[in-house]
Write a protein that holds these residues in place. Structure first.
Motif, PDB file in Angstrom:
ATOM      1  N   GLY A  60     -50.166  64.013  -8.463  1.00 45.99           N
ATOM      2  CA  GLY A  60     -49.618  62.982  -7.571  1.00 45.99           C
ATOM      3  C   GLY A  60     -50.161  63.113  -6.154  1.00 45.99           C
ATOM      4  N   THR A  61     -50.326  64.347  -5.674  1.00 46.17           N
ATOM      5  CA  THR A  61     -50.871  64.544  -4.319  1.00 46.17           C
ATOM      6  C   THR A  61     -52.354  64.148  -4.282  1.00 46.17           C
ATOM      7  OG1 THR A  61     -51.524  66.853  -4.627  1.00 46.17           O
ATOM      8  CG2 THR A  61     -49.298  66.472  -3.858  1.00 46.17           C
ATOM      9  N   LEU A  62     -53.038  64.404  -5.391  1.00 47.64           N
ATOM     10  CA  LEU A  62     -54.457  64.054  -5.466  1.00 47.64           C
ATOM     11  C   LEU A  62     -54.636  62.534  -5.392  1.00 47.64           C
ATOM     12  CD1 LEU A  62     -57.217  65.475  -6.072  1.00 47.64           C
ATOM     13  CD2 LEU A  62     -56.859  64.873  -8.452  1.00 47.64           C
ATOM     14  N   VAL A  63     -53.828  61.813  -6.184  1.00 48.00           N
ATOM     15  CA  VAL A  63     -53.894  60.346  -6.176  1.00 48.00           C
ATOM     16  C   VAL A  63     -53.534  59.819  -4.784  1.00 48.00           C
ATOM     17  CG1 VAL A  63     -52.871  58.243  -7.171  1.00 48.00           C
ATOM     18  CG2 VAL A  63     -53.421  60.172  -8.661  1.00 48.00           C
ATOM     19  N   ALA A  64     -52.496  60.426  -4.179  1.00 48.97           N
ATOM     20  CA  ALA A  64     -52.056  59.983  -2.841  1.00 48.97           C
ATOM     21  C   ALA A  64     -53.142  60.250  -1.806  1.00 48.97           C
ATOM     22  CB  ALA A  64     -50.768  60.699  -2.455  1.00 48.97           C
ATOM     23  N   SER A  65     -53.778  61.426  -1.876  1.00 46.58           N
ATOM     24  CA  SER A  65     -54.818  61.761  -0.892  1.00 46.58           C
ATOM     25  C   SER A  65     -56.007  60.827  -1.015  1.00 46.58           C
ATOM     26  CB  SER A  65     -55.294  63.206  -1.076  1.00 46.58           C
ATOM     27  OG  SER A  65     -54.200  64.072  -0.950  1.00 46.58           O
ATOM     28  N   LYS A  66     -56.235  60.324  -2.213  1.00 46.69           N
ATOM     29  CA  LYS A  66     -57.326  59.352  -2.406  1.00 46.69           C
ATOM     30  C   LYS A  66     -56.864  57.933  -2.088  1.00 46.69           C
ATOM     31  CE  LYS A  66     -59.844  61.984  -5.942  1.00 46.69           C
ATOM     32  NZ  LYS A  66     -61.138  62.135  -5.318  1.00 46.69           N
ATOM     33  N   ILE A 266     -47.545  63.175   4.935  1.00 41.93           N
ATOM     34  CA  ILE A 266     -47.938  61.852   4.418  1.00 41.93           C
ATOM     35  C   ILE A 266     -49.375  62.012   3.926  1.00 41.93           C
ATOM     36  CG2 ILE A 266     -48.222  59.396   5.011  1.00 41.93           C
ATOM     37  CD1 ILE A 266     -46.241  60.011   7.394  1.00 41.93           C
ATOM     38  N   TRP A 267     -49.539  62.267   2.646  1.00 42.47           N
ATOM     39  CA  TRP A 267     -50.844  62.691   2.114  1.00 42.47           C
ATOM     40  C   TRP A 267     -51.996  61.764   2.482  1.00 42.47           C
ATOM     41  CZ3 TRP A 267     -51.103  67.530   0.892  1.00 42.47           C
ATOM     42  CH2 TRP A 267     -50.008  68.179   0.345  1.00 42.47           C
ATOM     43  N   PRO A 268     -51.870  60.428   2.304  1.00 41.85           N
ATOM     44  CA  PRO A 268     -53.065  59.604   2.596  1.00 41.85           C
ATOM     45  C   PRO A 268     -53.402  59.508   4.077  1.00 41.85           C
ATOM     46  CG  PRO A 268     -51.230  58.234   1.813  1.00 41.85           C
ATOM     47  CD  PRO A 268     -50.778  59.657   1.741  1.00 41.85           C
ATOM     48  N   ARG A 269     -52.496  59.966   4.967  1.00 36.13           N
ATOM     49  CA  ARG A 269     -52.760  59.861   6.400  1.00 36.13           C
ATOM     50  C   ARG A 269     -52.730  61.235   7.082  1.00 36.13           C
ATOM     51  NH1 ARG A 269     -53.137  54.625   8.021  1.00 36.13           N
ATOM     52  NH2 ARG A 269     -54.445  55.663   9.532  1.00 36.13           N
TER      53      ARG A 269
END
Ligand code: SF4
Length: 403
Positions: A60-66, A266-269
């Motif tokens: 989930g963190t991987l998808v969010a970071s991408k 906030i993983w993507p940011r």
């Protein structure tokens, strides 16, 4: 003072995390059972039995970071899952339902083990996934901890650990060995101690390491805990940070403020946030989220110690105790202000935050804000609003506001 260049350990981090994902695929191909685990669960038992522990939350963190959570979520929502579900769960469910896998695929489980100490989204997500994959499912149930000496809760958890061992033996045909468990817990202890020492370096002023660094470098303490690789990784990271201190290189060289950030990033940011705080000469020094992995097991009573540690996960405590935990970290790291993150994905960590803010401001005598957004899904992230809210905190800090 020079700004710290990007840490070289990131290269090794990428390699190690790549080995984790490749390892899951290899285990699947070779018939070694892949056990889905929640991030805060007694993985040491699974490692000691020679099974492959796999963490869908990490996916989930991987998808969010991408920056892909909203895309994965479309498939989950089309299948009837609510958009207010945790973003990790929507990413995991969406991955199984979609045909393209730009973040790599979530490896299907042979066995599913879920501990509900963190939240009640995980048990449902894991239960549905176990059904989809026809995998046996085990739920470790954790009563809320309201007092330090809540023996019956720990005893109840301990009994379930014995049941878990019997369940895993029956489901996988592998044998459990107490000696092997102690060896695994010893390795977990060594990695956790190094992790704690690294986090505590953020108490230096200026500090060579920030909360944002901790979020990036926490992958191995989750995925490789109980194995030599995690120990080696954190040994090297700590040595690199010591060199940074010796050279006088820091992520925020002219630190004006130190802050506490509550819970997940906030993983993507993450980069945007880290640059935003650096522009304000503010170091985000600590968070309960990253400190949760600074554990210490008692090897003389392995199963009892596992029960005490995992039943007492920080999020599984009463309101008052959680306020006191935050306060203790804020005092130890001598922060000037705090950010509580009302995370749309994570209900248990967002409950009562305005009351917590009031209590923390009264008890710590420092300003704080509540930030409302999502850790993963950019549909719920409004950069202008988030920046305005953070600016409010800096205005209070500039004005020297104490409560
Ligand atoms: S982010 Fe919160 S809701 Fe989502 S899995 Fe983690 S603890 Fe559960």
């Amino acid at each position: 003072m020079p700004e710290r260049p990007p840490l070289k350990s990131v290269t090794l981090l990428k390699e190690i995390m790549g080995r984790y994902y490749a390892g899951a695929e290899e285990a699947k191909a070779s018939g070694r059972p892949v056990v889905w685990m929640t991030a805060v669960s007694p993985v040491e038992i699974v490692v000691a039995m020679g099974l492959f522990p796999y963490y869908p939350e990490n996916f989930g963190t991987l998808v969010a970071s991408k920056k892909l959570t909203h895309e994965y979520s479309h498939e989950a929502e089309a299948a009837g899952f609510f958009p207010d579900l945790c973003g990790y769960a929507r990413a995991g469910l969406g991955d199984w339902l979609r045909e393209e896998h730009p973040a790599g695929r979530l490896v299907p489980p042979d066995v599913v083990v879920c501990c509900n100490a963190q939240c009640h989204s995980l048990p449902k997500w894991f239960e549905v996934s176990a059904r989809w994959h026809s995998a046996p499912y085990f739920l470790l149930d954790t009563p809320l901890i309201t007092e330090e000496t809540q023996k019956e809760a720990v005893d109840y958890f301990h009994e379930q650990l014995l049941e878990l061992i019997r369940f895993l033996e029956a489901a996988t045909g592998r044998r459990f060995s107490l000696n092997r468990l102690v060896e695994t817990m010893d390795l977990a202890n060594r990695a956790c101690r190094l992790w704690k020492e690294i986090l505590e370096m953020a108490a230096l002023r200026p500090a060579p390491f920030s909360f944002f660094d901790a979020c990036i470098h926490m992958g191995p303490i989750v995925t490789w805990r109980g194995r030599e690789l995690a120990v080696e990784y954190y040994r090297r990271l700590k040595a690199e940070l010591e060199e940074c201190v010796a050279r006088g290189e820091y992520p925020v060289p002219e630190e004006k403020y130190r802050l506490y950030w509550d819970h997940i990033v906030i993983w993507p940011r993450i980069r945007w946030l880290s640059e935003f705080f650096a522009r304000h000469q503010a170091l985000v020094a600590c968070s309960q989220y990253t400190h949760a992995w600074a554990r210490e097991f008692d090897l003389t009573r392995p199963l009892e110690s596992l029960a005490e540690t995992y039943a007492r996960e920080f999020v599984n405590h009463s309101f008052e105790r959680r306020v006191e935990f935050k306060l203790a970290l804020m005092r130890r790291f001598r922060v000037d202000g705090f950010i509580l993150f009302s995370n749309r994905s994570c209900k248990p960590c967002s409950l009562g935050l305005y009351d917590k803010r009031r209590l923390l401001m009264e008890r710590a005598g420092i300003p704080g804000i509540v930030l409302e957004t999502d850790m993963a899904d950019l549909r719920y992230f409004n950069e202008t609003q988030v920046a305005e809210r953070l600016e409010m905190l800096f205005e209070q800090l500039e004005g020297g506001q104490r409560t």
